[in-house]
Design a protein around this motif. Structure first.
Motif, mmCIF file in Angstrom:
data_model
loop_
_atom_site.group_PDB
_atom_site.id
_atom_site.type_symbol
_atom_site.label_atom_id
_atom_site.label_comp_id
_atom_site.label_asym_id
_atom_site.label_seq_id
_atom_site.Cartn_x
_atom_site.Cartn_y
_atom_site.Cartn_z
ATOM 1 N N VAL A 146 5.385 -49.325 -2.033
ATOM 2 C CA VAL A 146 5.821 -49.545 -3.414
ATOM 3 C C VAL A 146 4.699 -50.137 -4.257
ATOM 4 N N ALA A 147 3.944 -51.078 -3.725
ATOM 5 C CA ALA A 147 2.864 -51.713 -4.483
ATOM 6 C C ALA A 147 1.741 -50.736 -4.828
ATOM 7 N N VAL A 148 1.586 -49.690 -4.041
ATOM 8 C CA VAL A 148 0.506 -48.718 -4.249
ATOM 9 C C VAL A 148 0.924 -47.611 -5.209
ATOM 10 N N VAL A 149 2.179 -47.160 -5.092
ATOM 11 C CA VAL A 149 2.601 -45.974 -5.840
ATOM 12 C C VAL A 149 3.838 -46.186 -6.711
ATOM 13 N N GLY A 150 4.438 -47.348 -6.651
ATOM 14 C CA GLY A 150 5.661 -47.591 -7.408
ATOM 15 C C GLY A 150 6.886 -47.145 -6.625
ATOM 16 N N GLY A 151 8.031 -47.574 -7.088
ATOM 17 C CA GLY A 151 9.276 -47.329 -6.381
ATOM 18 C C GLY A 151 9.693 -45.878 -6.278
ATOM 19 N N LYS A 152 9.599 -45.133 -7.376
ATOM 20 C CA LYS A 152 10.039 -43.729 -7.357
ATOM 21 C C LYS A 152 9.267 -42.914 -6.328
#
Length: 118
Positions: free
Chosen positions: A17-23
């Protein structure tokens, strides 16, 4: 460690999530679920977002202003939103970031791939 601006969905799982976001993290996680179809694609990473934000301080300032506006002040919201949109439209992507996105599009084919924005 150098920044990574684009990640293929098949390289992503829900721990990122921290690298690419939740979606994108959830889409990457769905790739491992039998019977769930996820189209090929890629994600522009949070590193890319942070870089653009760092290079466009006026955008961050306007977003902060928008966060402080009274939700009932529709005219201020409309004005700030228009300024934010103009600022975003005027951002010139750095060559290396544009190249990373272009290469991801070429790998997936522009018609078949879609980008998930973090």
């Amino acid at each position: 460690m150098s920044e990574q601006y684009v990640v293929d969905l098949q390289e992503i799982d829900e721990s990122q999530v921290a690298v690419v976001g939740g979606k994108a993290a959830h889409l990457g996680g769905l790739l491992g679920v039998e019977g769930v179809r996820v189209p090929a694609g890629f994600c522009v990473t949070t590193d890319a977002f942070r870089r653009i934000m760092a290079e466009t301080p006026s955008l961050d300032d306007r977003l902060d202003q928008l966060a402080r506006v009274d939700p009932d002040d529709r005219e201020s919201i409309r004005t700030l939103s228009a300024e934010i949109r103009r600022t975003i439209e005027e951002i010139a992507l750095p060559d290396d970031l544009a190249r990373a996105i272009t290469q991801a599009l070429a790998r997936h084919g522009e018609d078949d791939a879609y980008a998930v924005r973090s």
